[in-house]
Every structure is written in structure tokens, then in C-alpha cells.
Design an enzyme around this catalytic site. Structure first.
Site, PDB file in Angstrom:
ATOM      1  N   HIS A 227       0.849  -1.182   0.000  1.00 18.24           N
ATOM      2  CA  HIS A 227       0.000   0.000   0.000  1.00 18.24           C
ATOM      3  C   HIS A 227       0.888   1.236   0.000  1.00 18.24           C
ATOM      4  CE1 HIS A 227      -2.940   2.998   1.206  1.00 18.24           C
ATOM      5  NE2 HIS A 227      -3.887   2.124   0.942  1.00 18.24           N
ATOM      6  N   PRO A 228       0.574   2.251  -0.787  1.00 18.86           N
ATOM      7  CA  PRO A 228       1.505   3.378  -0.890  1.00 18.86           C
ATOM      8  C   PRO A 228       1.635   4.208   0.401  1.00 18.86           C
ATOM      9  CG  PRO A 228      -0.465   3.738  -2.234  1.00 18.86           C
ATOM     10  CD  PRO A 228      -0.515   2.320  -1.761  1.00 18.86           C
TER      11      PRO A 228
END
Lengths: 394, 394
Positions: A227-228
Site C-alpha cells: 500500500h503506498p
């Protein structure tokens, strides 16, 4: 009574976006009549993989539909098509813009002749704009719509989404449009025209990437399986595969550290989500020193017991055996034609109280296989609901 | 009149799947009232990126909705919620199964009290099966549903789809279910209960991967940016980026060779699609010796002139500037609150003849920002359609 009981859909589409749309409507109770090109029919009848000469791809996307082969340039077949139009509720097509007009079946003509008919079209770029009418495939709109630019390894080349979401999301929006038009017709008595573009649909499913680009002026890139902006929220290697670990906040991270036996929850390098994001590569290595020692099944069990969201990265064979999906009637046998092979297809993901789940699907039609029944219906026979979901006898 | 004109949706959802669903229904003309937790509201109000203190993520997913903050454990707020239920057409929630029942607002209770009300729920795994009630996030269902196993570089680790399709596809199926139930209610007078699981929705969009697994007994893997069974059908490096080249058959391949000046169309290593698939790596190198010499814009022009489907692999900034998407009203300004920032959000991908396109969107609501107007409406005032699409004045 199913939600779309009594609704007849004339389906001129082939390959994926259109057939996917009409399959969803069939799942909700509509009758779908495929109008196919004589001789070859829907292109996907020739798509691999095959079993006993039948395409699994075609069989799973067309289970329960009926088929009649018509050449819309021949008068006798046009006469049949005209009679079908007079009885249908919805016409779905995925020709390039202009083709139906040249055949004399454009929206304006049909709307004047059949004011209740709903006309639904899906194409690569839609009916307006500088690129209306240009050819497109799934990967063309995945690339142009931006999803490939945010999918793949960090710093690596763009990657295609393995499922054909360029087609599928467009087909889903087309189904939404048809349902909205059916609802509206109940109140106004009048049909509507729906124009869905595969490229538009790709843009519509960009949420955070579009927000980031427009708010920051920077285009986000791919981040692999991570997930960024939340850490740890990624896949991790176990002894025999990959496991998803998703700790969305500090409390969950502390619980995760306890569960893994890692004494790092208070370490300043990992104490906040921001710090964990800054040190995500180090944290991943620390977590994997633990996760690599045991198989995925072990981690699923202990993470689940700790109330932490988790999953195995399942391949499609594992998906087909998934107990939750099986319990939800999401993996269904497709009944074989006499002497033909049995296929497996997805069940209806819309569980609705007015429609009991199917536990098996009827077969996809042979090309032109329902011609006699459809003509008899046009001549006034009882509706032959051949292979629609309500009828499991066939 | 818009398709969903006059329809009121009570939206108890937060983050993504639910708000995405109700935004689609708002795009079709419904009024959406967000019922939010007092104090913090929808979690995404705190999601980055921010502009002038406002979340771009929240702003783009909630443009045009109204907001009232209610604590469903407090009597006074429950009384308001009861009055809202009596006026609403649809209730949408994304709590874990059981939460609404414990609040006294389960389907059975509400259906007895408000027979026309449609009750729509989305959760990670649905309301039935061994994993009902377990927590899920987008990546959990992307992993478990199989899409990650077919996304990524050939032989590489699984990759997450950059867009949150675990949530989004579920939200789209929920919208379909709501529309089908609205249609059915026009004919029967009765509402329905809809139960959509994010995991089910991921399975439903597997077309070829599921067909391959079930027909061959082999799980397909990722293939980077290359189509698994058609060649050439992939991204290729140009001087300044990547270009999609998609030649679906021998005639198109011959035209491609002409266009690129490659004298290989009759070479037995490339003469058929099967041969091209066997030699795809060599063919890619040959094509890239040509494509690398000129920029993407050049190749788009010459491939387009040859009638070959093509696209630039666009990043999100390029997507935001795309002339076709702009011409289709797919990239819209979100009007700012007084003194607030302007955002950009996707337009409505369902172009329908009964609903003119929006060219700008109203702002997302402040938390509890429509309380007075909503209470006045409950007291019999004219419907305040605050920020719904029909009203551009606000």
C-alpha cells in the site's frame, strides 16, 4: 419473482464487455437472446481454452443465454430481427459507433419505432469526442486510462491488470445504465439510449491515484504489492507462499508485533505509520525473518485469531476451492450439453432477497440453437425460457 | 428528468466501496444523505492527500452528497434516523454483519416497519459462510480472490492492482443490486435486501483465468504487460515511454510489419499467432529495435493511421489532460467551498439520453453541514436538493 423477471434482452455483442453485461442481467432474472453472426457467431466460441472442442471462455460468459443466428443485411433475417425488436425490452450492441445506423437500426430510428425500447451501446471510446469510432482492446484502455501506470513493481515497467478490467468495468457500467433506464421506463413509459466507453470506465475507477495527481501535481507510480501510504500493508513471504498482512493503525501494528514475537512496536523507526512508511523496506525484512519460518496456513491462523485482516495470495486453483466462495455459491458447475464437457463459472455476486441463489448453471447455447423456440415464441407460443436461471430442468 | 430523480439514499457507509456505490447513484440523479459518526465522520475525511486542510480523496468520492452527523446509540439521534428511514428509498451500510441488528436496525426489523425500503449491505465476505464477519481490506480480497496471482511480471512476485478494485467492483455490484431492487419495487411495491461481498465480487470479474484454471487444471500466472495468448499484444519501449501495440490477427500483424518497416511477416517464426507466441521475446526485441528510435507520439500517429489499436501508457497527469476524456466530460472540476480548494473528480461514465452530462460537480459536504436543511425537509419543507447534480447554483 426475480428482479428482472419478464425482461427480454436482445444481445448483439461479442467477446467480453457486452456479454459480461448481459450475463449480469441474466443473473438477475432477465432472458437474454444472443443474436449472432451466421457461421461463426460470437468470436469467443473460438477462444482457448477448449474442452471437448468447446470454448471454456465462451461457456462461462454465456451460460443460460439463448442463440439465434441472423444476418442483418438479409431481408428475411431482418424481418425476424424487427419482430424481436418489437418484443424486446433492451437492445445491447458493441459495434463501433455508426455501424448500427448504417444497418438502419440506429437509436433515432428504433426509438421512433419502439419508444419503450432501451438501446445500450458499449465501445472503446464512446460516440462523441475526437477518438469516437477508433478501435480499442482491453489493454489499450488499461494503458490509456492510467491503471497500468500504477500497477507493477516500484520503479519497474507498467504491468497489465491480469483480469480484463478494461472490458469488464465497462460492461458493469452498461448494466447499471440499463437497470437505471428500466427503472425510469416504469415511471415514464419511455426507453433511453446508453453510451458507455471503455476508456471513460477506466477513469471512473481511479480514486486515490486521480486524487493524488490532481491535488499534488505528481503522478503516482506502481508500488508492487505494498500500500503506498499505510505500513505494514503488503504481501510477505512465508515458507510456502505469500501472505497479506494489513495493519491499518498503531494498535493493530502493536498486536501484529505481539503475534509475530517482534519486540519493535516502540522502536522509534516503527512507532508511527509515517515512520513505518519511511522504513518500510527494513520493516519488511524484519517481518519476513519471522514469516519465512512457517507456512502461510500457520500465519493465517494466528493473524486471524489476533483479529488482523489477512489472506493467502491465492492462485486460481486455490480460489476455485475456497470454502467461503463455495459457501456463497460463487463457484458453480455449468451443466454440460449432451455429451459435452462440464465447465465452472462464477455465481451471482449480487445476493438479493427476492432471488434465491443458483447452485448450478444451465449451458451456454449452441450457435443458432434456439432458433425454432424463438420463432415459435414470436408466433405466439408460451415464452420459452430455455436456459434462463429460473429453469433448472434444461 | 434524471433516471433516479426523487430517490433518496441514506448512506451509512465510509471509506470506499459504499461511498463509491452511492456516488454512482448520485450521478444518475439520486439524492444521497451521508449519515456520519459525530466528531470525525467518514474516515476518508482524514485520508491524504490534502489541499488547504481538505482531503482530496474524500472530496472526489462524495461530491454532491449531503451530510448529517448522528449517533445511532443516542435516543434523540435515533429519532431523527427513524424519521429519515420513513422517507428514504434505500439504506446503504458497510458495517460488519450483525452491527446493524445490534443497533435495532437489521433488515428484518426495518422491512417490517418500512416494507418499501431497500436495504443494501456491502462487507468483506458477506453475511453467510464460514468467514462472514471477518475483517477485510481491498488488498485482502485482491489476494484471496486471485487477481494478484495473475498480475505482475512473468515469474515475479504477485502485484496489487493499483486501483482499489477490491472495494470498487463490490461497490459497483451493490449499485447494480440497488437499481434492480428499485426496478422490482416499481412492479411489486416491496423493497429487498442486498448482500454483496468484496470477495465474491473479485471472483465474479475473473473471466479467462477462471476458465483456464477450471478447464486445464493449471493456475495461470502473471504475464507482465503481455497478453498471454495473442502476440504481439503488449507494451513496447519507445524513445520516451511505452506504447501499446495490439495486432489481433495475421492481417494486422502484416500491416504492423509494413508500418514498422520490418520484413518479417512471412518469416516462419512469426507467420502465425502460435509461432509468434512461441517466439514472443525475440519478436519483442525486433519490434523494439524500431520503436525505441522514435517517441510515443510518432508511433501513435503511424499506428493509428494504419488502423491498428494503440495507446500510450499514460500516467495520471497525462490521463487528466486526455482530450478524449475531457471531451466526454469525464474529468470535472469540483466547485470549492467558500475559501476552500478546488478538486478534480471523475464524471459520470454512464452517458444516458435522459440525463445531460454534468460539466462541473458540487462540493462534498462538511461534516453535519446539511443538518438544518435535512431537519427542515423532515418537517415538511420543500425537498432541499442541496448539492445533487440537478442543482448547479450551489
Amino acid at each position: 419473482m426475480a428482479p428482472l423477471d419478464g425482461i427480454t434482452i436482445l444481445d448483439l455483442t461479442h467477446v467480453l464487455a457486452g456479454p459480461f453485461c448481459t450475463q449480469s442481467l441474466l443473473d438477475l432474472g432477465a432472458r437474454v437472446i444472443k443474436v449472432e453472426r451466421p457461421g461463426t457467431g460470437d468470436d469467443t466460441r473460438a477462444f482457448p481454452p477448449f474442452m471437448a472442442g468447446e470454448s471454456a471462455y465462451f461457456a462461462t460468459l454465456n451460460a443460460g443465454k439463448q442463440s439465434i443466428a441472423l444476418d442483418l443485411k438479409q431481408d428475411a433475417d431482418r424481418a425476424i430481427f424487427d419482430r424481436l425488436l418489437a418484443r424486446a425490452d433492451v437492445l445491447v450492441e458493441n459495434y463501433r459507433p455508426g455501424v448500427m445506423d448504417r444497418l438502419g437500426y440506429g437509436w433515432t430510428v428504433l426509438h421512433a419505432r419502439h419508444p419503450r425500447l432501451i438501446y445500450a451501446a458499449v465501445s472503446g471510446f464512446g460516440r462523441t469526442g475526437p477518438d469516437a469510432g477508433k478501435p480499442a482492446y482491453d489493454m489499450v484502455v488499461q494503458a490509456r486510462g492510467g491503471v497500468m501506470s500504477i500497477t507493477g513493481e516500484t520503479g519497474g515497467p507498467p504491468v497489465r491488470v491480469g483480469a480484463s478490467i478494461g472490458d469488464i468495468v465497462a460492461g458493469m457500467y452498461l448494466a447499471q445504465g440499463i437497470l437505471a433506464a428500466l427503472f425510469q421506463r416504469e415511471r415514464t413509459g419511455e426507453g433511453a439510449m446508453i453510451d458507455v466507453a471503455m476508456l471513460d470506465a477506466q477513469l471512473a475507477i481511479q480514486e486515490h491515484a486521480l486524487a493524488i495527481a490532481s491535488a499534488t501535481g505528481t503522478a503516482p507510480g506502481p508500488t508492487g504489492a505494498r500500500h503506498p501510504t499505510i505500513t505494514p500493508f503488503a504481501t510477505f513471504r512465508a515458507a510456502d507462499g505469500f501472505v497479506v498482512i494489513a495493519a491499518g493503525n498503531d494498535a493493530m501494528f502493536a498486536r501484529l508485533c505481539d503475534t509475530l514475537g517482534l519486540d519493535i512496536a516502540a522502536d522509534p523507526r516503527f512507532a508511527t505509520n509515517a515512520a513505518r512508511c519511511d522504513n518500510h523496506a527494513l520493516l519488511k525484512r524484519l517481518i519476513e525473518t519471522v514469516t519465512l519460518t512457517r507456512p502461510v496456513a500457520h500465519w493465517l491462523e494466528v493473524l486471524d485469531a489476533a483479529g488482523l485482516p489477512t489472506a493467502r495470495v491465492q492462485n486460481m486453483l486455490e480460489v476455485l476451492a475456497d470454502p467461503q466462495l463455495r459457501a456463497r455459491n460463487m463457484i458453480l458447475p455449468v451443466a454440460p450439453h449432451p455429451g459435452g464437457p462440464a465447465f465452472t463459472a462464477p455465481g451471482n455476486p449480487i445476493k438479493i432477497s427476492t432471488l434465491p441463489d443458483q447452485t448450478a448453471l444451465p449451458p451456454a447455447p449452441r450457435l443458432d440453437g434456439d432458433r425454432a423456440a424463438i420463432l415459435a415464441w414470436l408466433d405466439g407460443a408460451e415464452e420459452v425460457r430455455g436456459r434462463t436461471p429460473g429453469d433448472k430442468a434444461l
